[in-house]
Design a protein around this motif. Sequence first.
Motif, mmCIF file in Angstrom:
data_model
loop_
_atom_site.group_PDB
_atom_site.id
_atom_site.type_symbol
_atom_site.label_atom_id
_atom_site.label_comp_id
_atom_site.label_asym_id
_atom_site.label_seq_id
_atom_site.Cartn_x
_atom_site.Cartn_y
_atom_site.Cartn_z
ATOM 1 N N GLU A 17 -18.510 -49.789 -8.647
ATOM 2 C CA GLU A 17 -18.635 -51.239 -8.575
ATOM 3 C C GLU A 17 -20.056 -51.692 -8.898
ATOM 4 O O GLU A 17 -20.249 -52.746 -9.525
ATOM 5 C CB GLU A 17 -18.198 -51.738 -7.201
ATOM 6 N N MET B 129 -13.766 -56.558 -6.241
ATOM 7 C CA MET B 129 -14.746 -55.648 -5.653
ATOM 8 C C MET B 129 -14.370 -55.345 -4.187
ATOM 9 O O MET B 129 -14.149 -56.263 -3.398
ATOM 10 C CB MET B 129 -16.137 -56.261 -5.702
ATOM 11 N N GLU C 234 -20.349 -51.782 -12.547
ATOM 12 C CA GLU C 234 -19.663 -52.951 -13.098
ATOM 13 C C GLU C 234 -20.500 -54.212 -12.928
ATOM 14 O O GLU C 234 -20.561 -55.063 -13.831
ATOM 15 C CB GLU C 234 -18.301 -53.117 -12.421
#
Length: 255
Positions: free
Chosen positions: A32, A1, A35
Amino acid sequence: METLTYEVNDRVAEITIESPLANALSSTILTELNEILNELEAEASLKAVILKGEGKFFSAGADIKEFTEFQGGKENMAFKGQAVFDRIEQFHAPFIAAIHGAALGGGLELAMACHMRFVTKKAKIGLPELGLGIIPGFGGTQRLPRYVGDAKAYEMILTAEPVEGEEAAAIGLANQAVEEEELLDHVRRIAASIASKSKPSIEHVLRLVPNVYESTLNAGLKDEAARFEEVFRTEDASEGIKAFIEKRKPEFRDK
């Protein structure tokens, strides 16, 4: 990340935006965040999520540099942002935004997708897009009126002028305004209180409250009654009622 970090402790997740200098929302942050949502969905014991920003701001807007590369159709960043924010709003655990410094533009739109917002008293809260000759694209025109009413939403969007944290709380945009040094502790106490409750009841409440906007009163009441019966039959409901009678704290097993 590259722009976000997160950790999970005691059934509460904390997501931190770490994208200097202003934590401006970018396509990278949106990717991100999506995710992380995928990973948090696998956390069976999760009961609350805190969303906060590192540095001086929660998020001071969207990444303006990316606007110069704007493409239509499938590359429309507004569609991408809306899809991620919709996931937050419909998540199985409540999101709590801890806002300091500023939540502007896309930053406020992200916060409005959360179930609760706590702000510092001097934080700047607003949608300044019209000052750039554009409009909000991540749900600002749709969510802001739900919190502050049509007239105040028109004022905030059309003037592009932000309000401070105390006013945000007064008009219903934030749950509460606190001193900056108190913000995280306050939000963590709220999250811990939620995490002490039964997971089935939390999840049913998250599905019922949106009925206010998505169905008629009659339909919403019927849904509430049906879900009440479903929750009433859980082990946690039996434990909660028994604990109340015995004047002790319930020991929920999330079943």
